[in-house]
Motif scaffolding. Structure first.
Motif, PDB file in Angstrom:
ATOM      1  N   UNK A   1       0.839  -1.194   0.000  1.00  0.00           N
ATOM      2  CA  UNK A   1       0.000   0.000   0.000  1.00  0.00           C
ATOM      3  C   UNK A   1       0.874   1.244   0.000  1.00  0.00           C
ATOM      4  N   UNK A   2       0.441   2.279  -0.652  1.00  0.00           N
ATOM      5  CA  UNK A   2       1.234   3.503  -0.709  1.00  0.00           C
ATOM      6  C   UNK A   2       1.794   3.698  -2.095  1.00  0.00           C
ATOM      7  N   UNK A   3       2.851   4.506  -2.173  1.00  0.00           N
ATOM      8  CA  UNK A   3       3.349   4.924  -3.476  1.00  0.00           C
ATOM      9  C   UNK A   3       4.726   4.368  -3.770  1.00  0.00           C
ATOM     10  N   UNK A   4       4.801   3.463  -4.766  1.00  0.00           N
ATOM     11  CA  UNK A   4       6.073   3.053  -5.335  1.00  0.00           C
ATOM     12  C   UNK A   4       6.446   4.046  -6.429  1.00  0.00           C
ATOM     13  N   UNK A   5       7.661   3.946  -6.925  1.00  0.00           N
ATOM     14  CA  UNK A   5       8.158   4.923  -7.907  1.00  0.00           C
ATOM     15  C   UNK A   5       7.381   4.870  -9.227  1.00  0.00           C
TER      16      UNK A   5
END
Ligand SMILES: NC(=O)c1ccc[n+]([C@@H]2O[C@H](COP(=O)([O-])OP(=O)(O)OC[C@H]3O[C@@H](n4cnc5c(N)ncnc54)[C@H](O)[C@@H]3O)[C@@H](O)[C@H]2O)c1
Length: 275
Positions: A19-23
């Motif tokens: 969950x969240x932001x990968x590149x």
């Protein structure tokens, strides 16, 4: 400034390991917010769906085509390029973001892990270029506009990682990616195609909690994160948006005179620490 209206981007690894932001996820969403039509590829259909959900919530579904695809399967990459062309008609930007690290030196690392590292970090970008470069070169012949390719490297190719941990396969493949990018840039410099590499430092993406904590056998994720923040001269890890903005700049028309080079995004880390 950094307007991608009318452009089509092809972003590999457009999901995120947690969950969240990968590149790649942040890059895909940023380019869509800036007006691009974006084809996002990922091996993990669930991770890709999370990116789709965000773009739908933001009213950008018409800017987006999700393609589950293994970037190590040449025929699948070729099909993905064809699907992108069928939907959007062209490819102006290729972001080769797929990658990841495995720990080990030549003795401790099993041979198959070494090969997997070269494949994940280097062959994935080779296959992206193999199938997208001809599209961009044709566009240049037809319209005078080729495209821009941005590879995602790592400071792991330039300096020891935190705690002196050795990841020989990662270091070698990410260093190879820089050489691959420079060589490809010169091969296509007269076909209107630019190729550059963004080199992220210690970024706080979901990968830290999901992979590094396990790899390091750390039970205290908060302590690891604090240590990673403290190791950066700026005092904090960057995040996926710092990578995404660097990618967007190199992919944009504003970077039209920039090719065959690297942009380090590391809060000063490589300048302060030498290998
Ligand atoms: N997070 C960091 O601190 C950091 C630092 C330097 C460089 N990088 C580089 O940034 C890139 C992305 O890192 P991230 O932290 O966003 O990772 P991530 O693992 O969150 O995202 C990568 C995505 O790629 C996908 N993927 C993996 N193998 C694939 C394949 N064969 N085909 C298609 N998709 C595949 C995964 O499913 C995942 O969704 C990598 O190249 C990594 O080496 C990350």
């Amino acid at each position: 400034m950094l307007d991608f209206t009318g452009k089509v981007a092809f972003v590999t690894g457009a999901g995120s390991v947690g969950e969240g932001w990968g590149n790649g996820k942040a890059t895909a969403v940023l380019l869509a917010r800036r007006g691009a039509m974006v084809c996002g590829l990922d091996l993990d259909a669930g991770a890709l769906q999370a990116t789709t959900d965000i773009l739908q919530q933001e009213g950008l579904a018409q800017n987006w085509l999700a393609i589950p695809c293994d970037m190590l399967d040449s025929a699948a990459v070729e099909r993905a390029v064809a699907a992108c062309l069928a939907r959007f008609g062209r490819i102006d930007v290729l972001v080769n973001n797929v990658g990841g690290s495995a720990p080990g030196d030549p003795v401790s690392m099993p041979e198959e892990v070494w090969q997997q590292q070269l494949d994940l970090n280097l062959t994935s970008a080779f296959l992206g270029c193999k199938h997208v470069l001809p599209v961009m070169a044709r566009q240049f012949d037809d319209t005078g506009k080729g495209g821009a390719i941005v590879n995602i490297g790592s400071v792991g190719s330039m300096t020891f990682q935190l705690g002196g941990r050795v990841s020989a396969g990662y270091a070698a493949s990410k260093a190879g990616l820089v050489a691959f990018g420079r060589s490809t840039a010169i091969a296509y410099v007269q076909r209107g195609i630019r190729v550059n590499t963004v080199i992220p430092g210690s970024m706080h993406t979901p990968l830290v909690e999901h992979r590094l904590v396990k790899q390091l056998g750390t039970v205290d994720a908060a302590a690891l994160i604090a240590k990673r923040h403290a190791a950066v001269p700026m005092g904090f890890m960057g995040d996926a948006w710092d990578v995404a903005h660097a990618v967007a700049f190199l992919a944009s028309d504003e970077a039209r005179y920039i090719t065959a080079t690297q942009l380090v995004v590391d809060g000063g880390m490589t300048a302060a620490r030498t290998a």
